[in-house]
Design an enzyme around this catalytic site. Structure first.
Site, PDB file in Angstrom:
ATOM      1  N   THR A 112       0.832  -1.196   0.000  1.00 38.83           N
ATOM      2  CA  THR A 112       0.000   0.000   0.000  1.00 38.83           C
ATOM      3  C   THR A 112       0.869   1.248   0.000  1.00 38.83           C
ATOM      4  O   THR A 112       2.078   1.166   0.207  1.00 38.83           O
ATOM      5  CB  THR A 112      -0.982   0.019   1.195  1.00 38.83           C
ATOM      6  OG1 THR A 112      -2.050   0.942   0.918  1.00 38.83           O
ATOM      7  CG2 THR A 112      -0.303   0.460   2.496  1.00 38.83           C
ATOM      8  N   HIS A 123      -5.444  -0.364   6.071  1.00 32.86           N
ATOM      9  CA  HIS A 123      -5.071   1.004   5.671  1.00 32.86           C
ATOM     10  C   HIS A 123      -6.185   1.900   6.199  1.00 32.86           C
ATOM     11  O   HIS A 123      -7.237   2.026   5.586  1.00 32.86           O
ATOM     12  CB  HIS A 123      -4.960   1.067   4.146  1.00 32.86           C
ATOM     13  CG  HIS A 123      -4.572   2.405   3.595  1.00 32.86           C
ATOM     14  ND1 HIS A 123      -3.783   2.533   2.477  1.00 32.86           N
ATOM     15  CD2 HIS A 123      -4.839   3.664   3.986  1.00 32.86           C
ATOM     16  CE1 HIS A 123      -3.593   3.818   2.199  1.00 32.86           C
ATOM     17  NE2 HIS A 123      -4.232   4.522   3.100  1.00 32.86           N
ATOM     18  N   CYS A 179      -2.593   8.539   6.534  1.00 29.88           N
ATOM     19  CA  CYS A 179      -3.187   7.266   6.948  1.00 29.88           C
ATOM     20  C   CYS A 179      -2.130   6.387   7.628  1.00 29.88           C
ATOM     21  O   CYS A 179      -0.937   6.594   7.438  1.00 29.88           O
ATOM     22  CB  CYS A 179      -3.728   6.493   5.750  1.00 29.88           C
ATOM     23  SG  CYS A 179      -5.112   7.295   4.932  1.00 29.88           S
TER      24      CYS A 179
END
Lengths: 122, 162, 200
Positions: free
Chosen positions: B26, B48, B31
């Site tokens: 990712t 995530h 985040c």
């Protein structure tokens, strides 16, 4: 003697483009500012014959900066350089004391005609 | 599932779990990427998440639980148990991200996210064995479910393995 | 509550008018044949949208601008890192290949393209719909494409699981410039979009 111009815009590339046009046409670029506050400070320090002023800038916008410059020097010549092509905004700038305005993206001819108009040149 | 060969890509507000030899990848900003791994079973998962808490958010549509630390972490733990028979007692965590990419934003969402993640993992008794968080640049992470290692590249820096 | 299909039509119209205006000013800015065309307008899940960008990958320079006023929007434009060097040459009318390093000037090229295009869009709202909107000073970021996009949608993604993407494609004659431009209506722009529905 060359007329002395202060260039104020938060984008270095715009300051470069304007400076190049002005220098090529025998104006002296005496300083640059990257936001409205710097524009005001440098105007007071350098006392140029004219200042080109962006409107949308961080810290202090161009309208506020121009207002402060005119309070300091009621004869200051300020040419707004902006991407905002909206009648109300432009009229606000003129009413606040701008001599003229240039819409981005600009052509050399338009820059020169605004500068010459501000200096009362043909 | 989005996969190329043995790669799972995790988007925002998403959970992906799997087993060796899969890689889970990712990219993060503010985040947080939570990687949980069960060493013995060689299974793991990544969450995530974008915000610390699901409380007080005025939302349209159903609650997307993986958006939030307080709902996403329990869901990740639950999925590892139900799909991969990985008990919580065997899990360890690695966390990444929580950067402040945009300046001039008053609240530090990344920092809030990290604090929430640490608190919630502690509440579940899952130990954080590695972390790389904060800063002003994005993170790309690649979680290897064969080894439990995470290759972390912060923008502009060399990748490091944790 | 306004019919969703009518609001979609309003958004399509706004998007088309905005992109047309942006195309004209972009062409003037790079001083060569250039066109921005509306690629697509669609509603998508936030997870899917960010997965796709993560897969495509890449490092970009992006300019974020908030359009504030009667219809708040968020605007993002990104250029691949190498293309920002080419963009600088085009704007400054230098031979291509002159700009070799990513520096303050290159970043300001992206900044100013963002400023001018976002302003063009707000000018459309003003001139065509009498809606007051103005851009904020741009914020320029050099980072992973997926990181920039994630931060861009975060304002909407907190409350909604879907985002409306208005995507466009840039074409510059003789140059393969890869650029992505996104316009995102925020909460608070619905009333204005409904008003536009009623005027078209």
């Amino acid at each position: 003697m060359s007329k002395r111009i202060l260039v104020v815009d938060d984008a270095p590339i715009i300051r470069l483009m304007l400076s190049d046009i002005l220098k090529f046409n025998n104006y002296e670029v005496v300083g640059e500012g990257c936001n409205g506050q710097e524009g005001v400070d440098k105007y007071k320090e350098l006392k140029p014959d004219l200042v080109t002023m962006d409107i949308v800038m961080p810290e202090k916008d161009g309208i506020q900066a121009m207002t402060e410059i005119l309070e300091f020097d009621k004869n200051a010549k300020v040419v707004m350089v902006t991407a905002i092509d909206q009648r109300e905004s432009l009229m606000k700038a003129i009413r606040a004391g701008a001599t003229d305005y240039i819409i981005k993206p600009f052509e050399q001819d338009r820059v020169l005609s605004a500068i010459k108009k501000a200096f009362g040149e043909a | 599932m989005t996969m190329t060969d043995n790669v799972l890509i995790v988007g925002i507000a998403d959970i992906k779990t799997g087993k060796a030899p899969f890689l889970i990848k990712t990219t993060l900003g503010s985040c947080i990427g939570v990687c949980l791994y069960h060493q013995e079973k060689k299974v793991g998962g990544m969450l995530h998440l974008m915000l610390a808490s699901s409380e007080g958010i005025v939302r349209t549509g159903e609650l997307k639980r993986a958006k939030f630390a307080d709902t996403g972490i329990p869901d990740l733990i639950h999925e590892l148990k139900v799909k991969h028979d990985a008990d919580i007692s065997g899990l360890s965590a690695k966390i990444f991200g929580g950067a402040k990419v945009l300046q001039g934003v008053t609240s530090d969402i990344g920092k809030n996210n990290e604090e929430a993640v640490r608190t919630i993992l502690k509440q579940f008794g899952v130990k954080i064995i590695a972390s790389k968080t904060g800063g002003e640049k994005g993170y790309q992470i690649e979680f290897d479910l064969d080894t439990g290692k995470v290759l972390c590249k912060i923008f502009g820096q060399e990748p490091v393995e944790l | 509550m306004e019919d969703k299909s009518r609001i979609s039509k309003a958004i399509q119209l706004i998007a088309q008018l905005s992109i047309d205006r942006a195309s004209q000013v972009f062409s003037k800015m790079v001083k060569c044949g250039a066109k921005i065309s509306l690629e697509k307008v669609y509603l998508t899940d936030i997870t899917k949208a960010t997965e796709e960008i993560a897969i495509e990958g890449g490092e970009v320079i992006g300019a974020y601008i908030d359009l504030v006023g009667d219809a708040p929007f968020k605007f993002l434009i990104t250029f691949e890192t190498n293309d920002s060097l080419l963009l600088t040459d085009l704007i400054l009318q230098r031979p291509t290949g002159s700009t070799k390093e990513l520096d303050a000037l290159t970043q300001s090229a992206v900044q100013e393209v963002g400023n001018i295009l976002a302003s063009a869009i707000s000018n459309v709202f003003s001139s065509d719909f009498q809606i007051k909107m103005k851009p904020s000073p741009p914020q320029v970021v050099h980072d992973f494409a997926a990181t920039l996009f994630e931060e861009y949608i975060s304002a909407i993604a907190a409350e909604s699981n879907e985002i409306l993407i208005i995507e466009s494609q840039f074409m510059v004659v003789r140059h393969n410039l890869k650029c992505a431009m996104y316009i995102l209506p925020l909460k608070g722009s619905d009333k204005t979009l409904s008003y536009i529905c009623n005027t078209i």
